[in-house]
Scaffold this motif. Structure first.
Motif: not given
Length: 526
Positions: A355-377
């Motif tokens: 938290i706070g490490s960059s502009e786009n890092s999570t502010f809340s300590g959470f991130n969304v999992k839905k639609y994140l797939n290894p095929e797209d990494m």
């Protein structure tokens, strides 16, 4: 549908017509498809209908932003137009307000162009043409649903507009717009098959399920329940056995999916992985994150709320023994990321997710999992995953909610809720007590929140429930144990959520639209 190219719409909308006394200038243009050559065959009509389908979804970014602007999410970058909406600082010149209006009416105009031209054809297969017309009418109704819930009274247009006509439009009372939506979806359902061989095309179930959603939004609960029951009685749809896999490539086109926007890598792709992935996997691009409110609504595995003293909730181990959908939906401290590393967003962790490490890092300590797939990494901006717009679980919950709001409560209400709760890899305890309207209303609203989280519906739910003004204040994130053994809750200071209940339940009519057409009146307070 994935591999069809959507260039036809651009060509037939942009076709120009010239006239000149000199014969040598009276030629067919060779850099586009002329309307004089198009609209000749049934296949032309198929191509033209296909060209309207993209108007189901503007893009992956707009899809993710709906929940980001609600009480369960937060827009990562505070300079975005969506961030202004989130904190009630938007106005009639806001880009989000303007783009949603414009996109909806571009879709409506595209549908109207199709309808006006296809009527002039002499079809080889009249049944095919009737089916295509029904599909396009459903897409047009889909656009009007979004307009009605956001802006209230809006111009109701059912034919291709000339420039002059567009400058004379006035706003149609929203109840008439809901009437139009209901009629269009009812009539279209009659013309549509239960199943389409071409995956991604609109079906009878999609038309009826959209009607159920629309009538729920309109507060016409008996109609909503009846439409949802029609979908259930089709016996075409069922819940996917695995909630965890529902947003994976393997689960595409399963029996739970009623309507989606189809994509394909390298052909017609989206960038949803790029938009939502944790910063440590793909840095400096994350657009939104869940808030503490989203995490706290998930019950314990025993079916008790975490605020219940007898629930067994341990604030030092807050993600243990919770509703499995929490772990399938949100990255929390200690989870394993797609690249095999451990998710550690603590401010002192030193990871890319701190938290706070960059502009786009999570502010809340959470991130969304839905639609994140290894095929797209490997290519996070080249995703082929279909984005679900409507699935069977929503229909079941719409049926339950509509029956509750109509005060037509019976065992079928509990059955619908429990069918969702007892999906095999969720298996939450069933609701067994037939409570009163207020108690069941709270139950079904919680169930919608956890089941449909980050699927673009929450923003509309809290508005139609008229509870948005109660969900304001400071945004909070995860609670964690610091180096001194104390529990600390993250708070985003300086960013307060505000909502004016006298104004904000309707968006303003975009300023540019009113400059072009002064006949468009403005909503109260704007």
């Amino acid at each position: 549908m994935k591999n069809l190219k959507y260039f036809i719409l651009i060509t037939f909308i942009s076709t120009s017509f010239f006239s000149c006394d000199d014969d040598f200038l009276d030629t067919v243009p060779n850099d586009r498809i002329s309307s004089e050559l198009f609209w000749q065959t049934d296949q032309d009509a198929v191509f033209a209908a296909n060209a309207v389908y993209p108007f189901l979804l503007q893009d992956a970014f707009s899809f993710t932003m709906w929940d980001a602007m609600s009480d369960i999410g937060h827009v990562t970058l505070q300079w975005r137009d969506e961030s202004l909406v989130e904190k009630g600082a938007h106005n009639s010149s806001n880009g989000k307000v303007a783009s949603e209006w414009a996109f909806a009416y571009r879709g409506i105009q595209a549908a109207n162009i199709f309808m006006g031209n296809v009527e002039k054809m002499t079809p080889q297969d009249p049944a095919l043409i009737e089916r295509l017309k029904a599909e396009v009418k459903v897409i047009r109704a889909y656009s009007y649903i979004r307009l009605a819930i956001l802006y209230g009274d809006v111009p109701l247009v059912d034919h291709e507009l000339t420039l002059e006509e567009s400058r004379e439009l006035t706003r149609t009372p929203v109840e008439q717009v809901w009437d139009f939506i209901s009629d269009e979806l009812t009539a279209s359902a009659v013309k549509l098959p239960k199943v389409q061989s071409d995956k991604g095309r609109i079906t009878k179930g999609a038309a009826l399920a959209l009607k159920a959603r629309a009538m729920l939004y309109a507060g016409r609960y008996t109609e909503a329940a009846l439409a949802a029951k029609e979908v259930m009685d089709l016996q075409v749809y069922s819940l996917n056995a695995s909630y965890k896999d529902l947003f994976s490539y393997q689960a595409q086109n399963t029996t739970e999916i009623i309507l989606d926007r189809q994509f394909a890598k390298n052909v017609n792709n989206n960038n949803i992985f790029n938009l939502t992935t944790p910063n440590s996997i793909w840095p400096q691009v994350n657009q939104f994150v869940p808030r503490k409110r989203a995490v706290d609504v998930y019950q314990m595995a025993n079916g008790k709320d975490i605020t219940d003293p007898t629930s067994g909730f341990d604030p030092y181990n807050p993600y243990i023994n919770r509703d499995p959908r929490l772990g399938y939906t949100i990255y929390t401290l200690g989870d394993t990321l797609l690249n095999g590393t451990i998710y550690n967003p603590k401010p002192t962790s030193g990871t890319g997710d701190a938290i706070g490490s960059s502009e786009n890092s999570t502010f809340s300590g959470f991130n969304v999992k839905k639609y994140l797939n290894p095929e797209d990494m490997a290519q996070p901006t080249n995703c082929g995953i279909n984005i679900i717009l409507l699935r069977y679980a929503e229909v079941l919950l719409t049926y339950a909610e509509a029956k509750i709001e109509a005060n037509d409560i019976d065992q079928s209400v509990l059955d619908a809720i429990n069918e969702v709760r007892q999906r095999p890899d969720v298996n939450m305890p069933p609701i067994t007590v037939m409570g009163g309207q207020e108690e069941l209303r709270e139950i079904v609203r919680k169930e919608r929140t956890v089941e449909l989280a980050f699927e673009g519906l929450r923003y509309f739910d809290i508005r139609r429930w008229r509870v948005a003004e109660n969900l304001t204040g400071i945004i909070r994130g995860m609670t964690y144990e610091n180096n001194s053994g104390e529990l600390v809750t993250i708070a985003l200071t300086g960013f307060d959520i505000a909502f004016d209940k006298e104004r904000d339940y309707l968006w303003p009519i975009p300023n540019d639209e009113r400059v072009l057409n002064p006949n468009l009146t403005q909503n109260p307070g704007w």
